[in-house]
Design a protein around this motif. Structure first.
Motif, short mmCIF file in Angstrom:
data_model
loop_
_atom_site.label_atom_id
_atom_site.label_comp_id
_atom_site.label_asym_id
_atom_site.label_seq_id
_atom_site.Cartn_x
_atom_site.Cartn_y
_atom_site.Cartn_z
N ARG A 112 1.55 18.77 3.05
CA ARG A 112 0.88 19.95 3.61
C ARG A 112 -0.25 19.46 4.51
O ARG A 112 -0.65 18.31 4.43
CB ARG A 112 0.31 20.83 2.49
N ARG A 113 -0.73 20.30 5.36
CA ARG A 113 -1.78 19.92 6.31
C ARG A 113 -2.98 19.30 5.59
O ARG A 113 -3.75 19.99 4.93
CB ARG A 113 -2.21 21.13 7.13
N GLY A 114 -3.11 17.99 5.71
CA GLY A 114 -4.24 17.30 5.10
C GLY A 114 -4.08 16.99 3.62
O GLY A 114 -5.01 16.47 2.99
N TYR A 115 -2.91 17.30 3.04
CA TYR A 115 -2.69 17.09 1.61
C TYR A 115 -1.31 16.49 1.36
O TYR A 115 -0.36 16.75 2.11
CB TYR A 115 -2.81 18.41 0.84
N LEU A 116 -1.20 15.70 0.28
CA LEU A 116 0.07 15.10 -0.12
C LEU A 116 0.29 15.28 -1.61
O LEU A 116 -0.67 15.33 -2.40
CB LEU A 116 0.10 13.61 0.20
N GLY A 117 1.56 15.35 -2.00
CA GLY A 117 1.90 15.42 -3.41
C GLY A 117 3.35 15.05 -3.61
O GLY A 117 4.05 14.65 -2.67
N VAL A 118 3.83 15.16 -4.84
CA VAL A 118 5.24 14.91 -5.14
C VAL A 118 5.84 16.13 -5.82
O VAL A 118 5.14 16.90 -6.49
CB VAL A 118 5.43 13.68 -6.06
N ILE A 167 -0.25 6.74 -6.64
CA ILE A 167 -1.37 7.69 -6.70
C ILE A 167 -0.85 9.13 -6.79
O ILE A 167 -1.37 9.95 -7.56
CB ILE A 167 -2.28 7.51 -5.47
N LEU A 168 0.20 9.42 -6.03
CA LEU A 168 0.77 10.77 -6.04
C LEU A 168 1.43 11.06 -7.38
O LEU A 168 1.36 12.19 -7.89
CB LEU A 168 1.78 10.92 -4.90
N ILE A 169 2.09 10.04 -7.96
CA ILE A 169 2.69 10.21 -9.29
C ILE A 169 1.60 10.46 -10.33
O ILE A 169 1.71 11.34 -11.19
CB ILE A 169 3.53 8.98 -9.67
N ASP A 170 0.52 9.71 -10.24
CA ASP A 170 -0.59 9.86 -11.18
C ASP A 170 -1.19 11.27 -11.11
O ASP A 170 -1.66 11.79 -12.13
CB ASP A 170 -1.67 8.82 -10.85
N LYS A 184 0.83 -1.22 0.00
CA LYS A 184 0.00 0.00 0.00
C LYS A 184 0.86 1.27 0.00
O LYS A 184 0.42 2.31 -0.49
CB LYS A 184 -0.94 0.00 1.20
N THR A 185 2.08 1.19 0.55
CA THR A 185 2.97 2.35 0.48
C THR A 185 3.36 2.62 -0.96
O THR A 185 3.36 3.77 -1.42
CB THR A 185 4.25 2.11 1.32
N LYS A 186 3.67 1.57 -1.68
CA LYS A 186 4.00 1.71 -3.11
C LYS A 186 2.81 2.26 -3.88
O LYS A 186 2.97 3.15 -4.73
CB LYS A 186 4.43 0.36 -3.66
N GLU A 187 1.63 1.76 -3.57
CA GLU A 187 0.43 2.24 -4.26
C GLU A 187 0.15 3.70 -3.93
O GLU A 187 -0.28 4.47 -4.80
CB GLU A 187 -0.78 1.37 -3.90
N LEU A 188 0.40 4.09 -2.69
CA LEU A 188 0.23 5.49 -2.30
C LEU A 188 1.13 6.39 -3.15
O LEU A 188 0.68 7.42 -3.67
CB LEU A 188 0.57 5.66 -0.82
N PHE A 189 2.37 5.98 -3.34
CA PHE A 189 3.29 6.78 -4.16
C PHE A 189 2.82 6.80 -5.61
O PHE A 189 2.92 7.83 -6.29
CB PHE A 189 4.71 6.22 -4.06
#
Length: 263
Positions: free
Chosen positions: A210-216, A156-159, A149-154
């Motif tokens: 960021r507070r409540g948000y993630l990105g790359v 999602i962020l790449i997508d 799931k960690t890999k899948e999380l990354f």
């Protein structure tokens, strides 16, 4: 010029195992294995290594002494001591060794040492492959994720291609259900794991939190998907109508890529 790496260990199986792992991690490197320490030092006078994995206890010359002589030939040589004992750490640190690895060796142990050398062999770069199955590399070495799931999380962020996604949005994609609150504790563990993976390799700026948000941070990542969207003809030609094939949620983006390529 090819990167030169020495492995010195008078135990045959240990030597062959370490050489094999190093070659798999750095297939373009020139890797030399030696059971005889004096032979290694003689060879170093002709071809000085940038990195040496040294067994501390060899029959003729100790790994500590080999390290001293290698440093006379190249002060910036990276020394990684490989041993079954921990009582040589003080001597190793006195020589400013890059690492100290306990046997038995493993691909993950050696990979971490190569990525965290005192004198970096190369600038660290993150490369992501999305065409076909989703894979992540640091300096062309595959990243090992503790949880799928960690890999899948990354992924999602790449997508998202640099856009910040809310925690709730990511959770809904990861678990595809309406009970987001039930997953929030586990999700926090995934975020911590993802941040640890990159911070351990000195790449903490890859993940934007960021507070409540993630990105790359797209500027820190080389990615076929990003290149495709930027109009890179090589990336467009490499696209084989497969995108992150292990994730069903990626089909929406796949449709967009197919449409773009067929125009």
């Amino acid at each position: 010029m090819k990167l030169k790496i020495f492995v010195v260990d008078d135990e045959y199986l240990s030597l062959e195992g370490t050489v094999d792992i190093v070659k798999k991690i750095l297939p373009d490197a020139d890797v030399h294995g030696f059971r005889d320490a004096e032979e290694a030092l003689d060879f170093a006078k002709k071809e000085v290594p940038s990195l040496a994995f040294l067994d501390i206890e060899t029959r003729s010359i100790s790994g500590i002494e080999i390290a001293r002589q290698l440093k006379e030939l190249n002060p910036n040589v990276n020394i990684v001591f490989v041993t079954g004992y921990s009582n040589y750490m003080e001597d190793a640190f006195a020589l400013h060794a890059s690492g100290y690895v306990m046997k038995p060796m493993s691909k993950e142990k050696i990979r971490k040492e190569i990525l965290n050398l005192r004198f970096p062999l190369m600038e660290k770069k993150v490369r992501v492959r999305t065409f076909g199955s989703f894979e992540v590399f640091i300096n062309d070495m595959p990243v090992f994720f503790n949880y799928t799931k960690t890999k899948e999380l990354f992924a999602i962020l790449i997508d998202a291609c640099g856009s910040l996604l809310s925690v709730n949005t990511i959770i809904n994609i990861l678990w595809d259900d309406d009970d987001g609150d039930a997953h929030k504790s586990y999700f926090r563990n995934l975020v911590a794991d993802l941040k640890r993976i990159f911070s351990d390799d000195g790449l903490s700026d890859v993940i934007i939190n960021r507070r409540g948000y993630l990105g790359v941070n797209c500027s820190k990542i080389s990615c076929d998907y990003f290149d495709f969207l930027g109009g890179n003809q090589n990336a467009i030609s490499l696209f084989n109508f497969e995108y992150m094939s292990q994730y069903s949620w990626a089909e929406n983006t796949l449709g967009l890529l197919v449409s773009k390529k067929e125009k």
